[in-house]
Design an enzyme around this catalytic site. Structure first.
Site, PDB file in Angstrom:
ATOM      1  N   SER A   1       0.842  -1.193   0.000  1.00 41.08           N
ATOM      2  CA  SER A   1       0.000   0.000   0.000  1.00 41.08           C
ATOM      3  C   SER A   1       0.872   1.235   0.000  1.00 41.08           C
ATOM      4  O   SER A   1       1.687   1.443   0.902  1.00 41.08           O
ATOM      5  CB  SER A   1      -0.925   0.022   1.219  1.00 41.08           C
TER       6      SER A   1
ATOM      7  N   GLY B   1     -26.965   9.888   9.679  1.00 43.10           N
ATOM      8  CA  GLY B   1     -27.204   8.519   9.251  1.00 43.10           C
ATOM      9  C   GLY B   1     -28.637   8.284   8.859  1.00 43.10           C
ATOM     10  O   GLY B   1     -29.460   9.187   8.819  1.00 43.10           O
TER      11      GLY B   1
ATOM     12  N   GLY C   1     -31.740   5.894   9.852  1.00 41.83           N
ATOM     13  CA  GLY C   1     -32.359   4.912  10.731  1.00 41.83           C
ATOM     14  C   GLY C   1     -33.575   4.322  10.058  1.00 41.83           C
ATOM     15  O   GLY C   1     -33.790   4.475   8.857  1.00 41.83           O
TER      16      GLY C   1
ATOM     17  N   LYS D   1     -35.170  11.893  14.151  1.00 45.83           N
ATOM     18  CA  LYS D   1     -35.463  11.017  13.021  1.00 45.83           C
ATOM     19  C   LYS D   1     -36.636  11.610  12.250  1.00 45.83           C
ATOM     20  O   LYS D   1     -37.732  11.755  12.781  1.00 45.83           O
ATOM     21  CB  LYS D   1     -35.798   9.613  13.494  1.00 45.83           C
TER      22      LYS D   1
ATOM     23  N   ASP E   1     -34.484  -6.587  14.166  1.00 45.66           N
ATOM     24  CA  ASP E   1     -33.365  -6.089  13.362  1.00 45.66           C
ATOM     25  C   ASP E   1     -32.165  -5.805  14.261  1.00 45.66           C
ATOM     26  O   ASP E   1     -31.540  -4.750  14.184  1.00 45.66           O
ATOM     27  CB  ASP E   1     -33.766  -4.824  12.594  1.00 45.66           C
TER      28      ASP E   1
END
Length: 1008
Positions: free
Chosen positions: A370, A741, A743, A762, A860
């Site tokens: 690398s 993110g 949800g 949310k 989940d």
């Protein structure tokens, strides 16, 4: 006559047997009464009783008990008590101090709690004391009188206080001291220097400060010194040269600074030097760069600088070299190929310049290389040279060769190359033909360049290619039909070379994730990424044959025609993005069969007709369908006014939403009535009932609209009143920069409220119908679900088209982020922290299963749904999406949800979700914590892509210890890790009836 002889023989043999029996019975040691009494008191405090132990008051033959060895001089004194890994729980008795002839006391790998009795520290004949991997706590007494002690192992417990370096005052014969993985704190005190015979000193993973005491450097026999993961500081003393027998030196993850002392020529046996993640400066000491014994050198993530100079002619044993993330400059050392055994090299993220040296043609041992982000030039020369590295399997050259042309030299040939990453270099040219000869290629990333021309048909001829990223280039023409025949995506016969576990592998981040919470890294799922090019033509029906493909991204091209219904055959698909193309026709109803599809977009096309409403489609936001001529129940109603209900935005803009407004008008009465009922219930629960609302349960739309424009319902009495405008201000009108993110059912935003509190908001997608029922289930249930290991729902808000859930903010994001995305995350998550995360999450799950009314199935469970607060306490998230159960039901029959890799096998046979299904998924999370590997990961050797199958295979081969994350596994904590592995495997039983209950799961983890 024959009968007579037979009788004589029988009599003779009988007498002979009696003689031997009598003789043996006379010499067999019987337990000394003094020791018998001590053992009975000892076992009275422990459960379960060991096999073979007789707890009867009439028995005196304890020398035959399991784990007991008596001496051979007929005195019956106990000299060995060995009950390791017997699942014993309880506490130790002071009576152990009465076993004054004992030589070996081994009670490791049990569940013994409380402190060590003082009497044990006065056993004058004791040579080995092993109490490792228990749950013992407290400090070590200042008075220790163990003059015969040779091995002292208290690792992997909960001991605290000062480091017991005073043990050497009276134990001068000691050879092994293991105190790692505890809570010893304070200054690294002197004292160990008096243990002149000491060979192993393991103090890693504590909270020690200061520097290495000078007296430690007097230990001429010391061959292992492990002080990693403490808070030691200062410079590394030159006196370390006196440790002439040293084989392994691990000072990693501390706060050491200054230059590394040039004394390694006086350490002739040193094989492993680990000093990563400190503050070392300067260069590689000359003596270290000439070490003939060194096998591994890891100084990653320091501030080393200057020219890199190694004497590879002398370094005949060097196998792995990791100097990534430092400040080395100049040219790459030409003599690296002289390290004849060097296989793994990471020099990424330095400031090298120039070209790959011509001498690298002779780098025959090189396997992993690398050089990313190193400002190198002349890619043609680099590839021409590196092709001669016959064992090269992984080559990462990202962020180099800026603006150069990718060579199309037919003479180039990489025989064993499996991973090639040359991304973000702005390379010009086309797909080079020479790549087609790398028959073992499995991962190819040429993204973020300026390549043009058609994608050649030979790209589909690779038998092992499972990850292809050609996105963000300027390719034209049709998608080669040969891609529909990639063997690795139609079968399970995939094998990927796994790099050295101590080396950071190239990782592709999820660019849409902007912060910690819910972040996920795509751990090389089977992928075809062709987005942001100029491709045209159809999407081939035969793509439906790629049953193993997880990500299919064709966005921002000029593809035309219809979406093939055959794409429903891509049964493992998790992400499908066809947005910003010229597709027409309708969305095939068959796509509802894609059970794992979690990301979907066909926005900005010319599609028409009805949006499917089954399967995962009920979870996709309206933005997935915008700028088309689509309609659908609960979204853009298909009615007589369908024409006015369609979204008619310009292809590349997002203007006013006429159809959305009409849809809201049709649904507003239902939404606002539902709001009034929920608000009324919430206020009644909090004891703040508005008399006017209580009198009138039906309000006109205008009145409710005015309330909704201001109202945020909060469930915590000490929270200040909030309005919808406050939420807008706190998120900058839900600006994308605040996204942390995705949800369940929508995006999650970070917000700072007017009082300074941080929350996560949310914003749910969808307008009504099933989506609203899920929202109501979350609100009604989560407002009552209060537990320290659940993410707290602080409030909610209805306003117009927005439904908002307000959660507590988790400072440290998700477990998935720490295990799989943050480069240094796994090393920062010490074993004790991982275990505590598992214990807390299990308690949260138990509350959902048994503490809630009604009970809740999560359905989940996964590492990205376990969030961590500032103290790394775990909190289950997203359980509001579960179907509710009454306390008397044992399962629910609904559409199943879940994430690939976590779903129990029985869910594929019937649409029945159960508590035992959640337990199975939790078992997968336990394996992640133990191994630091994803449930499904293509970058593993053949047969190891599936984590569960790989772990089971390794266990059957008696190689279970090899599955553990090497960053946390050691002899000091292997007992706890093996116990958690055992629990995980029980959770993963194929037969649900053989899995533990959630209560058992919590109890077992608490006893680890």
């Amino acid at each position: 006559m024959r009968v007579h002889r037979f009788c004589v023989i029988v009599i003779f043999l009988t007498e002979l047997l009696c003689f031997f029996y009598s003789s043996e019975s006379q010499t067999t040691s019987r337990c000394h009464p003094h020791d018998l009494e001590a053992l009975r008191d000892f076992i009275a405090h422990l459960e379960p009783k060991p096999d073979g132990w007789i707890n009867s008051s009439s028995s005196t033959d304890c020398c035959n008990w399991t784990g007991i060895t008596c001496n051979s001089n007929n005195t019956g004194r106990v000299i060995r008590l060995e009950l390791g890994n017997k699942k014993l729980s309880g506490k130790l008795s002071e009576s152990l101090g009465k076993l004054d002839e004992i030589r070996v006391l081994n009670l490791s790998r049990n569940f013994i709690k409380d402190s060590i009795p003082l009497s044990i520290f006065n056993l004058k004949n004791l040579q080995t004391l092993d109490l490792s991997s228990n749950d013992l706590s407290g400090g070590i007494p200042t008075s220790i009188n163990l003059p015969a002690l040779q091995s002292f192992d208290l690792s992997s417990n909960k001991f605290n206080g000062s480091l017991p370096s005073h043990i050497c005052h009276n134990s001068t014969q000691i050879r092994v001291v293991k105190l790692a993985v505890n809570y010893f704190a304070g200054n690294f005190t002197s004292g160990f220097g008096k243990c002149v015979l000491l060979e192993h000193l393991c103090l890693g993973m504590n909270d020690l400060t200061g520097n290495i005491p000078e007296d430690l450097f007097h230990l001429k026999r010391l061959n292992l010194l492990g002080i990693q993961e403490n808070r030691l500081s200062g410079s590394l003393s030159r006196e370390i040269r006196n440790l002439s027998s040293l084989v392994r030196l691990d000072v990693s993850w501390n706060l050491f600074s200054g230059e590394i002392p040039d004394v390694f020529d006086e350490l002739p046996q040193l094989k492993f030097f680990l000093g990563q993640t400190n503050g070392f400066i300067g260069g590689i000491p000359k003596s270290l760069a000439n070490s003939p014994s060194l096998n591994l050198l890891n100084l990653r993530n320091n501030s080393l600088s200057g020219r890199l100079m190694l004497n590879c002619t002398a370094m005949i044993a060097l196998n792995s070299l990791d100097l990534g993330t430092n400040r080395f400059n100049g040219r790459l050392p030409e003599n690296l190929p002289d390290c004849k055994r060097l296989k793994n090299v990471n020099l990424a993220r330095n400031t090298f310049h120039g070209q790959v040296p011509e001498s690298f043609k002779n780098f025959e041992s090189l396997s992993y290389f690398s050089l990313s982000n190193s400002s190198l030039a002349n890619i043609s020369s680099a590839l021409g040279i590196l092709q001669h590295c016959k064992n090269l399997t992984t080559l990462v050259l990202t962020l180099n060769f800026h603006g150069e042309a990718l060579p199309d030299d037919s003479s180039l040939h990489f025989e064993k190359l499996k991973v090639l990453v040359v991304a973000n270099c702005r390379l010009t040219g086309s797909m080079p033909r020479w790549l087609s000869s790398s028959n073992e290629l499995q991962l190819l990333d040429l993204s973020w360049n300026r390549l043009t021309g058609a994608i050649p048909s030979w790209i589909g001829d690779f038998k092992a290619l499972f990850y292809l990223d050609l996105s963000n280039n300027s390719f034209t023409g049709e998608i080669p039909k040969s891609l529909t025949k990639l063997e690795s995506l139609t079968s399970r016969n995939i094998s990927v070379n796994e790099p050295s576990p101590d080396f950071p592998f190239f990782m592709k981040r999820n660019e849409s994730a902007r912060a910690l919470q819910y972040n996920q890294i795509f751990g090389f799922p089977p992928t075809i990424e062709l987005g942001h090019n100029n491709l045209s033509g159809p999407i081939w029906e035969e793509f439906g044959n790629l049953k193993k493909l997880h990500v299919f991204d064709l966005k921002w091209n000029a593809l035309s025609g219809s979406i093939p219904s055959s794409l429903s055959g891509m049964t493992s698909l998790e992400a499908l993005d066809l947005s910003n193309n010229r597709l027409s026709g309708s969305i095939p109803v068959s796509l509802q069969q894609l059970s794992f599809l979690s990301k979907f977009s066909v926005a900005y096309n010319n599609l028409s007709g009805v949006i499917p409403s089954g399967g995962q489609f009920q979870t996709f936001p309206n933005s997935s369908f915008e700028s088309n001529h689509l309609c659908g129940e609960h979204r853009f109603p298909c009615s007589e006014g369908t024409e006015s209900a369609l979204i008619k935005r310009s292809r590349r803009s997002r203007g006013g939403d006429i159809g959305m407004a009409i849809g809201i008008a049709f649904g507003s009465v239902f939404l606002l009535t539902l709001l009034s009922l929920i608000v009324l219930r919430a206020r009644r629960r909090s004891g703040e009932v508005d008399p006017e609302i209580e009198e009138s349960e039906s309000m006109n739309r205008k009145e409710l609209g005015e309330i909704g424009s201001k109202l945020v319902v909060l469930f915590q009495s000490n929270d200040k009143e909030l309005s919808y405008d406050d939420l807008l201000d706190s998120t900058n009108s839900f600006d994308q920069a605040n996204i942390i993110g995705c949800g369940g059912f929508g995006m999650v935003y970070k917000a700072t409220l007017p009082d300074g509190k941080k929350v996560a908001i949310k914003k749910l997608s969808g307008d009504c119908g099933q989506i609203e029922r899920e929202f109501e289930a979350e609100v009604e249930t989560l407002s009552r679900a209060q537990h320290p290991n659940l993410v707290l729902l602080r409030g909610f808000c209805f306003y117009k088209n927005d439904r908002l859930l307000i959660y507590s903010y988790m400072e440290n994001g998700s477990l998935d982020y720490w295990l799989h995305e943050r480069n240094d995350g796994p090393a920062l998550l010490k074993w004790k922290t991982r275990l505590r995360i598992a214990q807390g999450a299990a308690k949260g799950l138990l509350y959902l299963h048994e503490g809630c009314d009604p009970h809740i199935l999560h359905r989940d469970i996964k590492s990205s749904n376990i969030l961590l607060d500032e103290n790394f306490n775990s909190h289950l998230a997203d359980f509001g999406l579960a179907r509710l159960m009454s306390p008397y039901e044992t399962h629910v029959s609904t559409d199943l949800v879940g994430t690939l890799g976590y779903i129990p096998p029985e869910y594929g046979q019937a649409s029945v979700a159960t508590y035992k299904g959640d337990v199975y998924s939790f078992g997968v999370v336990l394996l992640e914590l133990l191994t630091d590997k994803r449930p499904v990961d293509m970058c593993k050797p053949k047969g190891c892509r599936d984590l569960i199958s790989w772990v089971v295979k390794m266990k059957h081969e008696s190689r279970a210890s090899e599955v553990f994350d090497p960053l946390i596994y050691s002899k000091e904590n292997d007992k706890e890790m093996f116990r958690v592995l055992e629990i995980a495997c029980l959770c993963l039983s194929e037969n649900p009836k053989q899995r533990p209950t959630t209560q058992q799961l919590v109890s077992w983890l608490d006893d680890v």
